[in-house]
Enzyme design. Structure first.
Site, PDB file in Angstrom:
ATOM      1  N   LYS A 175       0.852  -1.195   0.025  1.00  0.00           N
ATOM      2  CA  LYS A 175      -0.111  -0.030  -0.117  1.00  0.00           C
ATOM      3  C   LYS A 175       1.016   1.238  -0.079  1.00  0.00           C
ATOM      4  CE  LYS A 175      -4.028  -1.965   0.131  1.00  0.00           C
ATOM      5  NZ  LYS A 175      -3.933  -3.416  -0.007  1.00  0.00           N
TER       6      LYS A 175
HETATM    7  C1  LIG Z   1      -5.551  -4.127   0.708  1.00  0.00           C
HETATM    8  C2  LIG Z   1      -6.812  -4.058   0.771  1.00  0.00           C
HETATM    9  C3  LIG Z   1      -7.626  -4.208   1.997  1.00  0.00           C
HETATM   10  C4  LIG Z   1      -7.084  -5.101   2.898  1.00  0.00           C
HETATM   11  O1  LIG Z   1      -6.201  -4.843   3.534  1.00  0.00           O
HETATM   12  P1  LIG Z   1      -5.074  -5.604   4.376  1.00  0.00           P
HETATM   13  O2  LIG Z   1      -4.246  -4.756   5.323  1.00  0.00           O
HETATM   14  O3  LIG Z   1      -4.234  -6.566   3.443  1.00  0.00           O
HETATM   15  O4  LIG Z   1      -5.747  -6.606   5.158  1.00  0.00           O
HETATM   16  C5  LIG Z   1      -8.904  -3.964   1.999  1.00  0.00           C
HETATM   17  N1  LIG Z   1      -9.757  -3.408   0.867  1.00  0.00           N
HETATM   18  C6  LIG Z   1      -8.813  -2.996  -0.149  1.00  0.00           C
HETATM   19  C7  LIG Z   1      -9.402  -2.577  -1.447  1.00  0.00           C
HETATM   20  C8  LIG Z   1      -7.502  -3.483  -0.472  1.00  0.00           C
HETATM   21  O5  LIG Z   1      -6.823  -3.058  -1.490  1.00  0.00           O
END
Ligand SMILES: *Cc1c(COP(=O)(O)O)cnc(C)c1O
Length: 400
Positions: free
Chosen positions: A186
């Site tokens: 992210k």
């Molecule tokens: C990455 C992501 C999540 C989940 O996040 P994690 O920290 O990996 O559990 C939820 N929604 C979207 C749209 C994502 O891209």
């Protein structure tokens, strides 16, 4: 796109503060920690950055969705509407809270189509989750108007769009609450981690207590364990080390976005050479966090053909129409109703009856949009070599 590209001394210095006290836990240990509360500080800084009053740190973006829904009182018998183009986590969390996900189409914003949203609302709908995919905004104004007409709260899944905004408001700050992820890929990362933001004090209090077994986190004689509980909870606590790294990453977020914008523009110029190409409808160009560049060809056949040439030239794009993690018809386990639970929950009720069936072809508009669309991730650091590679690949693709 990601914060891991700019991971460095600042993160190390922040983490060393935690090692120096030896207190890895966000609560208690007042005597040893010498006033250092990294997770609390990260929450305060994140809330201030987003222009909201409260932030609740948790262990992941998936946990953030779950904790937010728990705090909102969502559960069995409820339906939660989200879009059919998102990461699986969005609807995994809906199942995990006991509710059923309902999927809408996306439009040319590559996010929730508010017209289809309204068609899918019924008397069981308790929550609407637009997802700000790939760094830019869903049609929040229209979505909120629909939600308000039906008195349904909106939760913004902002996992892919920290630092992005729409008409001056940070994404995640416009609904009842917004959730974020700090997983390894992210825009900012804490290794694993998540955050929920809200202006609603009672909702935040629910989140704070639910994410930590019901502890109320108020200062009291006798400390942790001397408190009563309003309801049962779970453990989704963030560690101090994650809070420390988050503080260093958050301080870099605006610079990450700025550099991605510059690189996205360079990539956009290269992609513009493709005959017939068009770009994703951005509701707010200025507010884009520029983590991805999405572009479309006139037909799906052309998109596949172009991507074949791009791949042959070392610059293949992501073709989300075939992506098994982000697009509804490719979620074979959802369509098949595959569960690890011996009872078949959540697809089957305790009496063995099927609660829900997901047909593969219910989102034709999304399939048409994504079928024409190719996507590049935009790096924070775009080397001259990579840029040249993309330009050459575009020239080759433009020639076919
Ligand atoms: C990455 C992501 C999540 C989940 O996040 P994690 O920290 O990996 O559990 C939820 N929604 C979207 C749209 C994502 O891209």
């Amino acid at each position: 796109m990601p914060g891991f590209e700019v991971f460095g001394e600042e993160e190390k210095r922040q983490a060393m503060d935690v090692f120096d006290t030896g207190v890895l836990f966000r609560y208690e240990f007042a005597a040893q920690r010498r006033g250092i509360y990294k997770v609390r500080e990260f929450e305060e800084a994140f809330a201030a950055y987003c222009g909201v009053r409260y932030a609740q740190a948790v262990t992941s973006g998936t946990a953030a969705l779950k904790v937010a829904m728990a705090a909102l009182g969502i559960g069995p018998g409820d339906e939660v509407i989200t879009q059919g183009f998102t990461f699986v986590a969005t609807w995994e969390a809906i199942f995990d809270i006991g509710a059923l996900p309902v999927f809408t189409e996306i439009d040319d914003t590559l996010n929730m189509d508010p017209v289809d949203l309204e068609k899918k609302i019924n008397e069981r709908t308790r929550l609407i989750i637009p997802v700000h995919m790939m760094g830019s905004a869903a049609r929040m104004q229209e979505i909120k108007a629909v939600a308000d007409r039906h008195s349904i709260p909106v939760l913004e899944d902002t996992a892919q769009a920290p630092g992005a905004s729409l008409n001056g408001s940070k994404l995640g700050s416009m609904g009842r609450c917004g959730t974020f992820s700090f997983d390894p890929v992210k825009t900012i990362t804490t290794g694993e981690g998540g955050m929920i933001i809200t202006d609603d004090e009672d909702l935040w209090r629910n989140m704070s207590e639910y994410h930590d077994h019901g502890h109320d986190h108020a200062e009291k004689p006798g400390g942790r364990g001397a408190d009563g509980r309003r309801f049962i909870g779970f453990n989704y606590r963030m560690m101090e080390l994650q809070g420390a790294i988050g503080l260093a990453q958050l301080a870099k977020l605006d610079d990450i976005v700025k550099r991605q914008k510059e690189n996205k523009e360079l990539m956009r110029q290269a992609v513009s050479r493709l005959p017939g190409v068009s770009f994703r409808n951005q509701l707010d160009e200025e507010g884009d966090s520029a983590t991805f560049l999405a572009f479309s060809l006139p037909t799906a056949a052309q998109a596949r053909e172009v991507n074949k040439v791009l791949n042959e030239n070392g610059a293949g794009a992501v073709y989300f129409a075939d992506n098994t993690w982000h697009f509804y018809p490719k979620w074979e386990h959802l369509l098949a109703g595959s569960s690890v639970s011996a009872s078949g929950w959540p697809f089957k009720a305790p009496d063995g009856r099927r609660r829900v069936i997901y047909a593969p072809d219910i989102l034709p508009q999304s399939a048409a949009v994504l079928g024409r669309t190719l996507v590049y991730q935009v790096p924070v650091k775009l080397g001259a070599g990579r840029r040249e590679e993309i330009e050459k690949a575009m020239a080759a693709a433009a020639a076919v």
